[in-house]
Design an enzyme around this catalytic site. Structure first.
Site, PDB file in Angstrom:
ATOM      1  N   ASP A  53      -5.021 -13.211  -3.549  1.00 39.78           N
ATOM      2  CA  ASP A  53      -4.438 -13.030  -2.152  1.00 39.78           C
ATOM      3  C   ASP A  53      -4.284 -14.241  -1.334  1.00 39.78           C
ATOM      4  O   ASP A  53      -5.408 -14.522  -0.760  1.00 39.78           O
ATOM      5  CB  ASP A  53      -5.098 -12.027  -1.355  1.00 39.78           C
ATOM      6  CG  ASP A  53      -4.503 -10.274  -1.719  1.00 39.78           C
ATOM      7  OD1 ASP A  53      -3.536 -10.339  -2.681  1.00 39.78           O
ATOM      8  OD2 ASP A  53      -4.925  -9.546  -0.876  1.00 39.78           O
TER       9      ASP A  53
ATOM     10  N   GLU B 208     -10.955  -6.152  -5.186  1.00 41.20           N
ATOM     11  CA  GLU B 208     -10.692  -7.198  -4.147  1.00 41.20           C
ATOM     12  C   GLU B 208     -11.937  -7.205  -3.360  1.00 41.20           C
ATOM     13  O   GLU B 208     -12.199  -6.165  -2.354  1.00 41.20           O
ATOM     14  CB  GLU B 208      -9.547  -7.046  -3.494  1.00 41.20           C
ATOM     15  CG  GLU B 208      -9.233  -7.986  -2.076  1.00 41.20           C
ATOM     16  CD  GLU B 208      -7.999  -8.027  -1.491  1.00 41.20           C
ATOM     17  OE1 GLU B 208      -6.897  -7.400  -2.113  1.00 41.20           O
ATOM     18  OE2 GLU B 208      -7.716  -8.464  -0.489  1.00 41.20           O
TER      19      GLU B 208
ATOM     20  N   HIS C 239     -11.586 -13.966   2.492  1.00 39.41           N
ATOM     21  CA  HIS C 239     -12.542 -13.033   2.428  1.00 39.41           C
ATOM     22  C   HIS C 239     -13.872 -13.937   1.793  1.00 39.41           C
ATOM     23  O   HIS C 239     -14.877 -13.666   2.403  1.00 39.41           O
ATOM     24  CB  HIS C 239     -12.322 -11.900   1.309  1.00 39.41           C
ATOM     25  CG  HIS C 239     -11.195 -10.942   1.960  1.00 39.41           C
ATOM     26  ND1 HIS C 239     -10.733  -9.982   1.116  1.00 39.41           N
ATOM     27  CD2 HIS C 239     -10.602 -10.887   3.218  1.00 39.41           C
ATOM     28  CE1 HIS C 239      -9.961  -9.098   1.712  1.00 39.41           C
ATOM     29  NE2 HIS C 239      -9.780  -9.711   2.838  1.00 39.41           N
TER      30      HIS C 239
ATOM     31  N   ASP D 125     -11.324 -12.312   9.598  1.00 43.21           N
ATOM     32  CA  ASP D 125     -10.462 -12.400   8.937  1.00 43.21           C
ATOM     33  C   ASP D 125      -8.988 -12.525   9.704  1.00 43.21           C
ATOM     34  O   ASP D 125      -8.616 -11.584  10.217  1.00 43.21           O
ATOM     35  CB  ASP D 125     -10.299 -11.019   7.939  1.00 43.21           C
ATOM     36  CG  ASP D 125      -9.397 -11.103   6.743  1.00 43.21           C
ATOM     37  OD1 ASP D 125      -9.254 -12.007   6.158  1.00 43.21           O
ATOM     38  OD2 ASP D 125      -8.986  -9.954   6.432  1.00 43.21           O
TER      39      ASP D 125
ATOM     40  N   GLU E  31      -9.375 -13.015  -2.467  1.00 39.97           N
ATOM     41  CA  GLU E  31      -8.839 -13.640  -1.159  1.00 39.97           C
ATOM     42  C   GLU E  31      -9.615 -14.545  -0.679  1.00 39.97           C
ATOM     43  O   GLU E  31     -10.746 -14.174  -0.171  1.00 39.97           O
ATOM     44  CB  GLU E  31      -8.531 -12.328  -0.294  1.00 39.97           C
ATOM     45  CG  GLU E  31      -7.924 -12.717   1.041  1.00 39.97           C
ATOM     46  CD  GLU E  31      -7.334 -11.639   1.674  1.00 39.97           C
ATOM     47  OE1 GLU E  31      -6.872 -10.537   1.162  1.00 39.97           O
ATOM     48  OE2 GLU E  31      -7.399 -11.543   3.216  1.00 39.97           O
TER      49      GLU E  31
ATOM     50  N   HIS F 234       0.706  -1.224  -0.103  1.00 38.21           N
ATOM     51  CA  HIS F 234       0.005   0.119   0.031  1.00 38.21           C
ATOM     52  C   HIS F 234       0.917   1.056   0.079  1.00 38.21           C
ATOM     53  O   HIS F 234       2.065   1.069   0.612  1.00 38.21           O
ATOM     54  CB  HIS F 234      -0.845   0.205   1.164  1.00 38.21           C
ATOM     55  CG  HIS F 234      -1.691  -0.977   1.468  1.00 38.21           C
ATOM     56  ND1 HIS F 234      -1.304  -2.257   2.115  1.00 38.21           N
ATOM     57  CD2 HIS F 234      -3.147  -1.280   1.346  1.00 38.21           C
ATOM     58  CE1 HIS F 234      -2.426  -3.012   2.326  1.00 38.21           C
ATOM     59  NE2 HIS F 234      -3.554  -2.467   1.901  1.00 38.21           N
TER      60      HIS F 234
HETATM   61  C1  XUL Z   1      -8.026  -6.608   3.945  1.00 34.25           C
HETATM   62  C2  XUL Z   1      -6.916  -7.023   2.610  1.00 34.25           C
HETATM   63  C3  XUL Z   1      -6.143  -5.958   2.226  1.00 34.25           C
HETATM   64  C4  XUL Z   1      -5.815  -5.923   0.890  1.00 34.25           C
HETATM   65  C5  XUL Z   1      -5.284  -4.454   0.115  1.00 34.25           C
HETATM   66  O1  XUL Z   1      -8.654  -7.855   4.335  1.00 34.25           O
HETATM   67  O2  XUL Z   1      -7.085  -8.039   2.191  1.00 34.25           O
HETATM   68  O3  XUL Z   1      -5.021  -6.087   2.768  1.00 34.25           O
HETATM   69  O4  XUL Z   1      -5.394  -6.994  -0.178  1.00 34.25           O
HETATM   70  O5  XUL Z   1      -5.611  -3.464   0.708  1.00 34.25           O
HETATM   71 CO    CO Z   2      -5.881  -8.905   0.649  1.00 41.33          CO
END
Ligand code: XUL
Ligand code: CO
Length: 462
Positions: free
Chosen positions: A322, A258, A297, A333, A294, A127
């Site tokens: 991810d 995402e 998620h 999470d 991800e 980031h």
């Molecule tokens: C948060 C997450 C973040 C994103 C990028 O749950 O996954 O780290 O991947 O902002």
């Molecule tokens: Co992520």
């Protein structure tokens, strides 16, 4: 109840940690560990070697490195402190002096690239606010970022590590508490857009292959104070500005959204893959974005581990992964390293069947547990996950080349390949045709779904 302010989170870019500044070494930081080698005969206690991941080995026409495209994330692995909502930091890194100085930021970045060179991953992600401290104005933040990006540019070239993706942190700063692109206050959304402008520029300069949008605060806490339609319209308008600027500066990276169902917001607009796809179609943005899935998620949304990866792939939207996992017994999470061979196998099967992930990759958006305080734990976690995916890759290659699972799946759908089934699919049949068919043929017979057969077949390959 949380006893810590959100400042204690590893995502908080502008936190002022109450810690005395101590001078730290400039490295090398990992000379005890050395370069991680491939030793297929190593025993179970040797967790600092690869037993399965052999970067240059060719599997189904491509090297493991090409199939897997592993990436280390900067935020968890180099900004994570082990702090959680109930506890103070537990992890004290030799390169981190606890300040938000540029000197510390540079030392940390050098440590990260030393880590990458020893681990052998070819990609990293960050980031904007992970790598450079946020200043008191946007101009100051941008200047800090430029200085860090110059260093990152040199380190990338020296170590042969590339940038899988960049993202902007539009969720940790208090200005974003009511959202970024979806904030009811246009001034905040304008700030976010200005931040993303800079994010795209640095992504372009560093040759990022993708750019991610995770809308951590793009959602609501209460429907009573939220105009959902307005917020989604604003989000779409924000993305249109992103697409326009991407083309203007000639940034070639793939844009990715995402999904996450919730956390930190009660409801996040990018709930899951199906929701994101329909948002993109609704606002005519589908040709500009793919999806970064991800799995933690996905499970948070109440779906099985590979559900979103499978769904995104089925519609040509799977852009990147991810690679992490949660604890299915928990409702949140946890961002654990993916170590489950069954999960890695099914994910790699989907990725191989769609011909790979490039320009996406497997980004370890995962953090060592707050109890795993040793530097070597950071290596063990990545090595273990890379080995799990290498096993997943080999297993998936066997499943695909044997073809039994594909045949069994296709067999379930043969009735759609001919006769009235095929005509319905082509849009050539009517409800009257269906009525006539049933009048003639009567009730369908019960056909076994053979779930256990499929599960047993999968287990054969694990
Ligand atoms: C948060 C997450 C973040 C994103 C990028 O749950 O996954 O780290 O991947 O902002
Ligand atoms: Co992520």
């Amino acid at each position: 109840m949380s006893i810590l302010s959100p400042e204690m989170s590893s995502f908080a870019p502008s936190s002022k940690k109450q810690k005395t500044t101590i001078s730290k070494s400039d490295g090398p930081f990992f000379s005890d560990i050395g370069k991680i080698e491939y030793k297929p005969d190593a025993g179970p206690e040797q967790t600092l070697v690869f037993k399965h991941y052999n970067a240059k080995e060719v599997v189904m026409g491509r090297t493991m490195e090409d199939w897997l495209r592993f990436s280390v994330c900067f935020w968890h692995s180099f900004r994570g402190t082990g702090a959680d909502a109930f506890g103070f930091p537990t992890i004290d890194r030799p390169w981190d002096d606890g300040t938000h100085s540029m000197e510390n930021a540079k030392r940390r970045l050098r440590a990260a690239f030393e880590f990458f060179a020893r681990l052998g991953n070819k990609y990293w992600t960050f980031h904007d606010r992970d790598i450079a401290p946020e200043g008191s104005t946007l101009a100051e933040s941008n200047a800090n970022l430029d200085e860090m990006v110059d260093l990152a540019y040199d380190l990338q070239r020296q170590k042969g590590v590339k940038l899988l993706w960049v993202t902007c942190n539009l969720f940790a700063h208090s200005r974003y508490m009511n959202g970024a692109a979806t904030n009811p206050d246009a001034h905040v959304s304008i700030y976010a857009a200005a931040q993303v402008k800079k994010g795209l520029e640095i992504a372009h300069r560093l040759g990022a292959e993708n750019f991610v949008f995770w809308g951590g605060r793009e959602g609501y806490q209460s429907l009573l104070n939220t105009d959902i339609r307005a917020e989604l319209d604003h989000m779409a308008a924000f993305f249109r500005m992103v697409v326009a600027y991407k083309h203007k500066i000639g940034f070639k990276g793939q844009l990715l959204i995402e999904p996450k169902a919730k956390e930190p917001t009660r409801h996040q607009y990018d709930y899951d893959v199906q929701t994101v796809m329909s948002f993109l179609h609704q606002y005519d943005l589908s040709q500009h974005f793919k999806i970064n899935v991800e799995p933690n998620h996905t499970t948070l949304a109440g779906h099985p581990y590979e559900h979103d990866i499978q769904l995104a792939s089925a519609y040509g939207f799977l852009g990147s992964v991810d690679a992490n996992t949660g604890s299915p017994d928990l409702g949140w999470d946890t961002d654990q390293f993916p170590m489950d061979i069954r999960n890695c196998t099914v994910v790699m099967k989907i990725i191989m069947e769609q011909g790979g992930l490039s320009p996406g990759g497997l980004n370890f958006d995962a953090k060592v547990r707050r109890e795993s305080v040793a530097v070597e734990d950071l290596f063990i976690a990545h090595i273990g996950a890379m080995d799990a995916f290498a096993r997943g890759l080999r297993n998936a290659a066997n499943i695909i080349s044997d073809g039994h699972m594909k045949t069994a799946l296709e067999n379930r759908y043969t009735s759609w390949g001919s006769g009235l089934g095929a005509r319905i699919k082509k849009g050539e049949a009517t409800l009257e045709d269906c009525e006539k068919y049933i009048m003639q043929k009567g009730d369908p017979s019960h056909t076994s779904g053979k779930q256990e057969h499929f599960e047993a077949m999968l287990n054969y390959y694990l």
